[in-house]
Enzyme design. Structure first.
Site, PDB file in Angstrom:
ATOM      1  N   ASP A 112       0.857  -1.180   0.000  1.00 50.34           N
ATOM      2  CA  ASP A 112       0.000   0.000   0.000  1.00 50.34           C
ATOM      3  C   ASP A 112       0.896   1.233   0.000  1.00 50.34           C
ATOM      4  O   ASP A 112       1.455   1.599   1.034  1.00 50.34           O
ATOM      5  CB  ASP A 112      -0.905   0.017   1.241  1.00 50.34           C
ATOM      6  CG  ASP A 112      -1.986  -1.054   1.217  1.00 50.34           C
ATOM      7  OD1 ASP A 112      -1.769  -2.103   0.573  1.00 50.34           O
ATOM      8  OD2 ASP A 112      -3.031  -0.851   1.869  1.00 50.34           O
ATOM      9  N   LYS A 137      -6.939   3.675  -2.880  1.00 43.22           N
ATOM     10  CA  LYS A 137      -7.271   3.608  -1.452  1.00 43.22           C
ATOM     11  C   LYS A 137      -7.435   5.022  -0.922  1.00 43.22           C
ATOM     12  O   LYS A 137      -6.711   5.939  -1.328  1.00 43.22           O
ATOM     13  CB  LYS A 137      -6.156   2.860  -0.720  1.00 43.22           C
ATOM     14  CG  LYS A 137      -6.242   2.813   0.793  1.00 43.22           C
ATOM     15  CD  LYS A 137      -5.061   2.015   1.349  1.00 43.22           C
ATOM     16  CE  LYS A 137      -4.971   2.123   2.864  1.00 43.22           C
ATOM     17  NZ  LYS A 137      -3.820   1.362   3.402  1.00 43.22           N
ATOM     18  N   LYS A 177     -10.278   0.610  -1.981  1.00 46.85           N
ATOM     19  CA  LYS A 177     -10.129   0.284  -0.562  1.00 46.85           C
ATOM     20  C   LYS A 177     -10.506   1.491   0.284  1.00 46.85           C
ATOM     21  O   LYS A 177      -9.970   2.587   0.109  1.00 46.85           O
ATOM     22  CB  LYS A 177      -8.693  -0.146  -0.259  1.00 46.85           C
ATOM     23  CG  LYS A 177      -8.439  -0.463   1.217  1.00 46.85           C
ATOM     24  CD  LYS A 177      -7.037  -1.033   1.420  1.00 46.85           C
ATOM     25  CE  LYS A 177      -6.711  -1.191   2.898  1.00 46.85           C
ATOM     26  NZ  LYS A 177      -5.351  -1.768   3.112  1.00 46.85           N
TER      27      LYS A 177
END
Length: 253
Positions: free
Chosen positions: A109, A171, A200
């Site tokens: 991430d 995200k 996300k």
């Protein structure tokens, strides 16, 4: 993960049993606070294993240890890159990614270059993401936009840059920027990237109803440190058909 496995209406959770396995499959359990001791980390890893969440997302220095501790549990180990500000150089992000992969991380991430995004330098943002995606090879890369700092137009542009660079997910947040996921931002990101790229929701998902709201808005992964509270609520509603008094976990992120 098929979003159809969860209720379309988040309020229907009070009237119908929720598929616990479907909820577990959404959760990346966040273990990212800088002050966590090794004992704190171990307690969180053991909790993630006990609740059988999809994965944990740990600090880069904890990856190898987490992989060893979670071996055989079925819980994956992901980590963060350029966290939490996204201001490290592209070369540093690539080096950090390669080390994380060597340590056993199965997903990365990364934080986009937020300053470049705010400057409208989308080529720089895209190139930064692409370098990490190329270093990661077949490993899933999620790009943290830090939506609390961005306008809607910037969220759209950042999502497009991440998608163009080959990221598997966009995200919302790190959880450390004073804001988190919102349903309108999730809808905007989903509308922008379409069905082929994951979305996300991370930051501020502290209870089951919020998780369901994010899924309804288009999220197919959830980053949270409130996994136990969320899954305890799933179990309670499955047993009783009604919401409990647990509420959100205000200490989570």
């Amino acid at each position: 993960m098929d979003n159809a496995a969860l209720p379309d209406d988040p309020h229907a959770a009070e009237r119908h049993a929720i598929d616990a396995d479907a909820v577990r499959a959404l959760i990346d359990h966040a273990i990212l606070k800088p002050e966590l001791t090794r004992a704190d980390v171990d307690a969180q890893l053991d909790e993630a294993a006990a609740y059988r969440v999809f994965s944990v997302c740990v600090r880069p220095s904890d990856v190898a240890h987490a992989v060893e501790r979670l071996t055989g549990t079925g819980v994956g180990v992901g980590t963060v890159i350029g966290f939490p500000h996204g201001t490290t150089s592209t070369g540093a992000k690539v080096a950090e990614s390669l080390q994380a992969l060597a340590d056993g991380a199965f997903e990365l991430d990364m934080v986009q270059n937020i300053g470049a995004a705010k400057s409208g330098d989308w080529q720089r943002v895209e190139d930064d993401v692409r370098a990490v995606v190329q270093a990661a090879g077949d490993t899933v890369v999620k790009v943290i936009l830090e939506t609390a700092f961005l306008t809607d137009d910037e969220i759209v542009a950042a999502s497009r840059a991440a998608q163009a660079a080959g990221a598997a997910f966009v995200k919302t947040s790190t959880g450390f920027a004073g804001g988190g996921a919102t349903a309108p931002h999730i809808r905007l990101m989903r509308e922008t990237v379409g069905a082929g790229t994951g979305v996300k929701a991370s930051g501020g998902v502290r209870g089951l109803d919020t998780l369901l709201e994010m899924v309804e808005a288009g999220a197919d992964r959830i980053g949270t440190s409130a996994s136990a509270r969320i899954l305890d609520e799933v179990a309670h509603r499955a047993q009783t058909g009604a919401a409990s008094s647990l509420g959100d976990d205000s200490s989570s992120y």
